[in-house]
Motif scaffolding. Structure first.
Motif, short mmCIF file in Angstrom:
data_model
loop_
_atom_site.label_atom_id
_atom_site.label_comp_id
_atom_site.label_asym_id
_atom_site.label_seq_id
_atom_site.Cartn_x
_atom_site.Cartn_y
_atom_site.Cartn_z
N SER A 163 0.92 -1.13 -0.01
CA SER A 163 0.11 0.19 -0.05
C SER A 163 0.82 1.11 -0.14
O SER A 163 1.94 1.23 0.17
CB SER A 163 -0.96 -0.02 1.37
OG SER A 163 -0.03 0.25 2.49
N ILE A 164 0.29 2.24 -0.17
CA ILE A 164 1.01 3.59 -0.30
C ILE A 164 1.42 3.74 1.18
O ILE A 164 2.76 4.39 1.39
CB ILE A 164 0.18 4.88 -0.60
CG1 ILE A 164 1.12 6.04 -0.99
CG2 ILE A 164 -0.93 5.19 0.46
CD1 ILE A 164 2.00 5.98 -2.01
N THR A 165 0.88 3.40 2.30
CA THR A 165 1.27 3.39 3.65
C THR A 165 2.67 2.78 3.76
O THR A 165 3.67 3.39 4.55
CB THR A 165 0.33 2.90 4.60
OG1 THR A 165 -1.01 3.53 4.31
CG2 THR A 165 0.66 2.97 6.09
N ASP A 166 2.68 1.40 3.05
CA ASP A 166 3.70 0.67 3.21
C ASP A 166 5.15 1.34 2.55
O ASP A 166 6.36 1.14 3.00
CB ASP A 166 3.60 -0.76 2.83
CG ASP A 166 2.59 -1.57 3.36
OD1 ASP A 166 2.46 -1.44 4.78
OD2 ASP A 166 2.04 -2.40 2.99
N SER A 167 4.78 1.99 1.60
CA SER A 167 5.91 2.71 0.95
C SER A 167 6.51 3.90 1.42
O SER A 167 7.67 4.19 1.34
CB SER A 167 5.51 3.16 -0.41
OG SER A 167 4.68 4.43 -0.46
N LEU A 168 5.96 4.30 2.63
CA LEU A 168 6.35 5.42 3.30
C LEU A 168 7.17 4.87 4.73
O LEU A 168 7.89 5.59 5.37
CB LEU A 168 5.23 6.39 3.84
CG LEU A 168 4.52 7.28 2.65
CD1 LEU A 168 3.35 8.01 3.26
CD2 LEU A 168 5.70 7.91 1.93
N ALA A 169 6.55 3.62 5.12
CA ALA A 169 7.17 2.86 6.20
C ALA A 169 8.77 2.51 6.01
O ALA A 169 9.18 2.50 4.76
CB ALA A 169 6.36 1.86 6.62
N THR A 191 10.39 9.49 5.94
CA THR A 191 9.07 9.34 5.87
C THR A 191 8.45 8.54 7.14
O THR A 191 7.01 8.56 7.54
CB THR A 191 8.70 8.83 4.34
OG1 THR A 191 9.03 7.62 4.41
CG2 THR A 191 8.93 9.62 3.10
N TYR A 192 9.09 7.43 7.52
CA TYR A 192 8.84 6.49 8.69
C TYR A 192 8.18 7.26 9.90
O TYR A 192 7.28 6.99 10.46
CB TYR A 192 9.52 5.40 8.75
CG TYR A 192 10.50 5.93 10.15
CD1 TYR A 192 10.32 5.50 11.28
CD2 TYR A 192 11.60 6.41 9.82
CE1 TYR A 192 11.18 5.85 12.41
CE2 TYR A 192 12.65 6.75 10.73
CZ TYR A 192 12.08 6.52 12.22
OH TYR A 192 12.99 6.89 13.10
N MET A 193 8.62 8.50 10.08
CA MET A 193 8.39 9.33 11.06
C MET A 193 7.15 10.00 11.02
O MET A 193 6.53 10.76 12.00
CB MET A 193 9.46 10.41 11.27
CG MET A 193 10.75 9.80 11.69
SD MET A 193 12.18 11.29 12.19
CE MET A 193 12.43 12.02 10.58
N PHE A 194 6.54 10.02 9.82
CA PHE A 194 5.34 10.77 9.70
C PHE A 194 4.18 9.81 9.44
O PHE A 194 2.94 10.16 9.00
CB PHE A 194 5.54 11.68 8.48
CG PHE A 194 6.27 12.78 8.73
CD1 PHE A 194 6.20 13.74 9.56
CD2 PHE A 194 7.64 12.66 8.23
CE1 PHE A 194 6.80 14.94 9.76
CE2 PHE A 194 8.45 13.79 8.55
CZ PHE A 194 8.17 14.87 9.12
N VAL A 195 4.24 8.35 9.54
CA VAL A 195 3.38 7.58 9.28
C VAL A 195 2.97 6.95 10.73
O VAL A 195 3.86 6.48 11.43
CB VAL A 195 3.83 6.33 8.21
CG1 VAL A 195 2.57 5.21 8.13
CG2 VAL A 195 4.28 6.99 7.07
N HIS A 196 1.74 6.54 10.94
CA HIS A 196 1.33 5.98 12.23
C HIS A 196 0.25 4.81 12.12
O HIS A 196 -0.47 4.82 11.05
CB HIS A 196 0.60 7.25 13.05
CG HIS A 196 1.79 7.89 13.65
ND1 HIS A 196 2.26 9.07 12.75
CD2 HIS A 196 2.54 8.20 14.73
CE1 HIS A 196 2.98 9.86 13.62
NE2 HIS A 196 3.19 9.15 14.81
N LEU A 240 8.51 -0.27 10.11
CA LEU A 240 8.65 0.62 11.17
C LEU A 240 8.05 1.93 10.96
O LEU A 240 8.27 2.60 9.85
CB LEU A 240 10.08 0.91 11.28
CG LEU A 240 10.58 1.97 12.59
CD1 LEU A 240 10.19 1.49 13.86
CD2 LEU A 240 12.15 2.12 12.44
N VAL A 241 7.12 2.39 11.67
CA VAL A 241 6.33 3.63 11.58
C VAL A 241 6.20 4.24 12.70
O VAL A 241 6.53 3.82 13.91
CB VAL A 241 4.84 3.50 10.85
CG1 VAL A 241 4.94 2.66 9.58
CG2 VAL A 241 3.86 2.50 11.85
N GLY A 242 6.00 5.47 12.56
CA GLY A 242 5.87 6.42 14.03
C GLY A 242 7.07 7.30 14.36
O GLY A 242 8.04 7.15 13.90
N ALA A 243 6.73 8.46 15.01
CA ALA A 243 7.64 9.75 15.41
C ALA A 243 8.36 9.33 16.64
O ALA A 243 8.93 10.18 17.17
CB ALA A 243 7.02 10.85 15.36
#
Length: 223
Positions: free
Chosen positions: A51-57, A73-78, A136-139
């Motif tokens: 998904s587009i979410t995975d591409s940012l993780a 970008t992983y810092m901006f995905v939750h 890995l996602v999140g700030a």
């Protein structure tokens, strides 16, 4: 003057609010259309549909294919509403004071360097333990750095955990460290990246030593 320690001209333009706003916009975008847009990752003969979410993780196997932007970008995905809520609440509570003390330009440099290095550290751990498809996602890595910075800059400040339990800021950091180590060694931390949290603490410590010439230990302990 050593270029590494050359200070920025002090400005305060509310960088914390901009960071919170961007996080909220990215979260809304991923919630609304993240699962509707597919991204393909080809690894040899294997094709991964993401998904587009995975591409940012930050996913190690994707980083190995050149997706290095994910260290930012992983810092901006939750991963959900509670995830972004508590991260942004923490960034608001602690970040405003740290930014006011550092200045916005210094704060942004601090935030991104600690967050990116926490992501790179996590990538190294995942790589050497064979976890190539974990996301890995999140700030939190950068947020934990901000929390330690708050404790160093305001060692006598009282923080109310859950709005009830009063703790001095250094004790709060010590408590979070102990909890993260407990979850790591017992394997009871669920899907939370506790090593990334500790990496945030570690890189904050190094930032203060290298950038400011400040030993956080002296400020945290009053020695």
């Amino acid at each position: 003057m050593n270029i590494i320690r050359r200070p920025f001209k002090y400005k305060n333009f509310g960088a914390v609010y901009w960071l919170i706003g961007i996080n909220i916009l990215v979260f809304a975008f991923t919630m609304l259309v993240g699962s509707k847009i597919s991204v393909y990752l080809d690894v040899g003969k294997q094709r991964y549909i993401m998904s587009i979410t995975d591409s940012l993780a930050m996913i190690p196997i994707a980083v190995l294919q050149g997706w290095v932007w994910s260290f930012v970008t992983y810092m901006f995905v939750h991963g959900g509403f509670s995830h972004i809520l508590f991260n942004m609440l923490g960034l608001f509570i602690f970040g405003i004071h740290v930014e006011r003390q550092m200045g916005s330009l210094e704060f942004l440099l601090f935030y991104f360097i600690t967050g990116i290095l926490a992501g790179i550290f996590s990538f190294g751990v995942y790589f050497y333990t064979g976890n190539f498809v974990v996301a890995l996602v999140g700030a939190s890595g950068a947020l934990y750095a901000v929390q330690l910075a708050y404790a160093v800059l305001f060692p006598n400040a009282i923080v109310y955990i859950w709005g009830i339990l009063p703790l001095r800021a250094p004790i709060m950091v010590l408590g979070f460290t102990i909890l993260s180590l407990f979850f790591i060694f017992t394997g009871t931390g669920g899907n939370i990246a506790h090593l990334t949290h500790l990496a945030g603490f570690g890189f904050c410590w190094l930032y203060f030593l290298i950038r400011f010439g400040i030993n956080p230990w002296r400020y945290l302990t009053g020695r």
